[in-house]
Design a protein around this motif. Structure first.
Motif, mmCIF file in Angstrom:
data_model
loop_
_atom_site.group_PDB
_atom_site.id
_atom_site.type_symbol
_atom_site.label_atom_id
_atom_site.label_comp_id
_atom_site.label_asym_id
_atom_site.label_seq_id
_atom_site.Cartn_x
_atom_site.Cartn_y
_atom_site.Cartn_z
ATOM 1 N N UNK A 87 0.862 -1.192 0.000
ATOM 2 C CA UNK A 87 0.000 0.000 0.000
ATOM 3 C C UNK A 87 0.895 1.238 0.000
ATOM 4 N N UNK A 88 1.900 1.233 0.882
ATOM 5 C CA UNK A 88 2.807 2.385 1.021
ATOM 6 C C UNK A 88 3.547 2.687 -0.287
ATOM 7 N N UNK A 89 3.965 1.650 -1.015
ATOM 8 C CA UNK A 89 4.683 1.921 -2.263
ATOM 9 C C UNK A 89 3.780 1.876 -3.496
ATOM 10 N N UNK A 90 2.466 1.892 -3.234
ATOM 11 C CA UNK A 90 1.430 2.016 -4.273
ATOM 12 C C UNK A 90 1.402 0.865 -5.286
ATOM 13 N N UNK A 91 1.859 -0.311 -4.869
ATOM 14 C CA UNK A 91 1.777 -1.486 -5.739
ATOM 15 C C UNK A 91 0.696 -2.450 -5.247
ATOM 16 N N UNK A 92 -0.021 -2.053 -4.207
ATOM 17 C CA UNK A 92 -1.049 -2.914 -3.612
ATOM 18 C C UNK A 92 -2.180 -3.179 -4.607
ATOM 19 N N UNK A 93 -2.617 -4.435 -4.628
ATOM 20 C CA UNK A 93 -3.761 -4.783 -5.458
ATOM 21 C C UNK A 93 -3.419 -5.147 -6.888
ATOM 22 N N UNK A 94 -2.123 -5.154 -7.208
ATOM 23 C CA UNK A 94 -1.704 -5.531 -8.557
ATOM 24 C C UNK A 94 -1.285 -7.002 -8.519
ATOM 25 N N UNK A 95 -1.896 -7.811 -9.361
ATOM 26 C CA UNK A 95 -1.607 -9.246 -9.407
ATOM 27 C C UNK A 95 -0.148 -9.475 -9.810
ATOM 28 N N UNK A 96 0.549 -10.296 -9.020
ATOM 29 C CA UNK A 96 1.972 -10.547 -9.308
ATOM 30 C C UNK A 96 2.176 -11.439 -10.523
ATOM 31 N N UNK A 97 1.101 -12.070 -11.004
ATOM 32 C CA UNK A 97 1.209 -12.944 -12.179
ATOM 33 C C UNK A 97 0.780 -12.205 -13.447
ATOM 34 N N UNK A 98 -0.420 -11.631 -13.422
ATOM 35 C CA UNK A 98 -0.972 -11.011 -14.631
ATOM 36 C C UNK A 98 -0.644 -9.523 -14.756
ATOM 37 N N UNK A 99 -0.318 -8.879 -13.630
ATOM 38 C CA UNK A 99 -0.060 -7.439 -13.651
ATOM 39 C C UNK A 99 -1.340 -6.616 -13.672
ATOM 40 N N UNK A 100 -2.489 -7.295 -13.667
ATOM 41 C CA UNK A 100 -3.783 -6.592 -13.662
ATOM 42 C C UNK A 100 -4.207 -6.325 -12.220
ATOM 43 N N UNK A 101 -5.175 -5.424 -12.075
ATOM 44 C CA UNK A 101 -5.679 -5.145 -10.733
ATOM 45 C C UNK A 101 -6.497 -6.327 -10.212
ATOM 46 N N UNK A 124 -2.545 -12.331 -5.779
ATOM 47 C CA UNK A 124 -2.923 -12.805 -7.108
ATOM 48 C C UNK A 124 -4.421 -12.648 -7.323
ATOM 49 N N UNK A 125 -4.771 -12.395 -8.566
ATOM 50 C CA UNK A 125 -6.177 -12.327 -8.931
ATOM 51 C C UNK A 125 -6.741 -13.736 -8.984
ATOM 52 N N UNK A 184 -4.923 -17.308 -9.838
ATOM 53 C CA UNK A 184 -5.079 -18.459 -8.930
ATOM 54 C C UNK A 184 -5.574 -19.677 -9.708
ATOM 55 N N UNK A 185 -6.547 -19.456 -10.584
ATOM 56 C CA UNK A 185 -7.104 -20.558 -11.372
ATOM 57 C C UNK A 185 -6.095 -21.121 -12.353
ATOM 58 N N UNK A 186 -5.180 -20.296 -12.848
ATOM 59 C CA UNK A 186 -4.144 -20.772 -13.774
ATOM 60 C C UNK A 186 -3.170 -21.720 -13.076
ATOM 61 N N UNK A 187 -3.050 -21.582 -11.751
ATOM 62 C CA UNK A 187 -2.119 -22.417 -10.989
ATOM 63 C C UNK A 187 -2.619 -23.859 -10.849
ATOM 64 N N UNK A 188 -3.904 -24.052 -10.969
ATOM 65 C CA UNK A 188 -4.478 -25.398 -10.732
ATOM 66 C C UNK A 188 -4.155 -26.357 -11.837
#
Length: 126
Positions: free
Chosen positions: A89-103, A117-118, A122-126
């Protein structure tokens, strides 16, 4: 023109920060409760009862301490994950999926504020 990376607004981030701080506070209280239960020797006054019952009681006490220990470990990880979310949150990267880069959807973050992760990722991991 360079595309700006999608991120939540400062007002959204402030809302998430408040939510995360409340969750950290509650999680810390829960952890303190678990630790105090773990530290307690759980003596239920079985000293004067039959040796057989005392053996069961001690076995139960051991299982209870193991369960409390596992709970404490999980709770500490949860607090660490929440603190990491606060850092994002502090560095303003909160809420961005670490896999897709989407919110990550706001609904998901309100329920699981430490998500990285969105649902799609998560579903892609299964």
């Amino acid at each position: 023109m360079v595309d700006e990376i999608a991120r939540y607004s400062d007002s959204d981030l402030a809302e998430f920060k408040e939510l995360i701080l409340k969750k950290i506070n509650k999680a810390q209280q829960d952890l303190d409760l678990i630790k105090s239960a773990y530290m307690n020797d759980l003596n239920n006054g079985t000293d004067d009862t039959s040796p057989t019952f005392k053996a069961f009681e001690e076995g139960s006490e051991t299982m209870s301490k193991e369960a409390n220990s596992q709970l404490a470990i999980r709770q500490e990880k949860f607090i660490r994950d929440l603190k990491n979310a606060l850092f994002r949150v502090e560095n303003k990267t909160y809420g961005v999926c670490k896999v897709t880069g989407k919110l990550i959807s706001k609904e998901r973050l309100m329920i699981v504020p430490h998500a990285t992760m969105s649902i799609e990722a998560k579903n892609m991991q299964r």
